[in-house]
Motif scaffolding. Structure first.
Motif, PDB file in Angstrom:
ATOM      1  N   GLY A  77     -26.196  10.289  19.416  1.00 22.67           N
ATOM      2  CA  GLY A  77     -26.216  11.601  20.059  1.00 22.67           C
ATOM      3  C   GLY A  77     -27.338  12.480  19.537  1.00 22.67           C
ATOM      4  N   LEU A  80     -30.737  11.191  20.872  1.00 27.95           N
ATOM      5  CA  LEU A  80     -30.844  11.546  22.289  1.00 27.95           C
ATOM      6  C   LEU A  80     -31.072  13.052  22.434  1.00 27.95           C
ATOM      7  N   GLY A  81     -30.311  13.856  21.691  1.00 25.03           N
ATOM      8  CA  GLY A  81     -30.462  15.306  21.754  1.00 25.03           C
ATOM      9  C   GLY A  81     -31.833  15.769  21.297  1.00 25.03           C
ATOM     10  N   ILE A  84     -34.271  15.030  24.060  1.00 28.54           N
ATOM     11  CA  ILE A  84     -34.140  15.982  25.173  1.00 28.54           C
ATOM     12  C   ILE A  84     -34.749  17.328  24.797  1.00 28.54           C
ATOM     13  N   LEU A 101     -28.875  21.667  27.546  1.00 28.51           N
ATOM     14  CA  LEU A 101     -28.932  20.436  28.346  1.00 28.51           C
ATOM     15  C   LEU A 101     -28.580  19.222  27.490  1.00 28.51           C
ATOM     16  N   ALA A 102     -29.142  19.170  26.299  1.00 25.41           N
ATOM     17  CA  ALA A 102     -28.863  18.054  25.400  1.00 25.41           C
ATOM     18  C   ALA A 102     -27.383  17.997  25.033  1.00 25.41           C
ATOM     19  N   THR A 103     -26.789  19.140  24.786  1.00 24.76           N
ATOM     20  CA  THR A 103     -25.371  19.193  24.431  1.00 24.76           C
ATOM     21  C   THR A 103     -24.505  18.651  25.559  1.00 24.76           C
ATOM     22  N   ALA A 104     -24.776  19.062  26.777  1.00 25.08           N
ATOM     23  CA  ALA A 104     -23.977  18.609  27.927  1.00 25.08           C
ATOM     24  C   ALA A 104     -24.059  17.093  28.095  1.00 25.08           C
ATOM     25  N   ILE A 105     -25.239  16.558  27.946  1.00 19.62           N
ATOM     26  CA  ILE A 105     -25.419  15.118  28.144  1.00 19.62           C
ATOM     27  C   ILE A 105     -24.794  14.325  27.002  1.00 19.62           C
ATOM     28  N   THR A 106     -25.026  14.750  25.767  1.00 21.83           N
ATOM     29  CA  THR A 106     -24.499  13.990  24.633  1.00 21.83           C
ATOM     30  C   THR A 106     -22.982  14.119  24.492  1.00 21.83           C
ATOM     31  N   LEU A 108     -20.697  13.874  26.820  1.00 26.21           N
ATOM     32  CA  LEU A 108     -20.078  12.793  27.596  1.00 26.21           C
ATOM     33  C   LEU A 108     -20.290  11.436  26.928  1.00 26.21           C
ATOM     34  N   LEU A 109     -21.489  11.200  26.458  1.00 30.51           N
ATOM     35  CA  LEU A 109     -21.799   9.926  25.822  1.00 30.51           C
ATOM     36  C   LEU A 109     -21.001   9.731  24.541  1.00 30.51           C
TER      37      LEU A 109
END
Length: 120
Positions: A77, A80-81, A84, A101-106, A108-109
């Motif tokens: 995470g 990836l963050g 991003i 944006l990074a928080t929202a995506i990570t 879920l992952l």
């Protein structure tokens, strides 16, 4: 759905810690946003681990193995963050917008990884 709600609540606290570290790293220390994002992610992950272990997943197994697995998910995470945030800043976004944006995506992952692997 209940677990995801608890995961999100614990994550909100961990995210507050993460963002605090990020803002201090950028605004007070003058560091690059992607490094602040990474440091914040790792520190916030410690808050998240203990909250999720106790509340979200009610995990009673040994501390060591689940902590190591959680850290693996946190590193995925964080990387990836950081990516991003770096791409977002390079594209002209404010670093905090890129971090949202990074928080929202990570979110879920890492939920999927932790549910199926760290606290299984």
């Amino acid at each position: 759905m209940r677990r995801f709600a608890l995961y999100t609540a614990v994550g909100a606290l961990a995210t507050a810690v993460h963002y605090l570290v990020l803002v201090v790293a950028v605004e007070a220390a003058g560091g690059p946003a992607y490094l602040g994002a990474g440091a914040g992610a790792i520190i916030g992950a410690q808050v998240a681990y203990f909250g999720n272990r106790r509340y979200t997943f009610a995990h009673r197994g040994p501390l060591g193995p689940s902590w190591l697995k959680f850290q693996g998910a946190a590193i995925v995470g964080a990387v990836l963050g950081m990516t991003i945030v770096a791409v977002g800043v390079r594209a002209g976004l404010h670093y905090l917008v890129a971090q949202v944006l990074a928080t929202a995506i990570t979110l879920l992952l890492t939920f999927a990884i932790n549910r199926r692997w760290s606290f299984r």
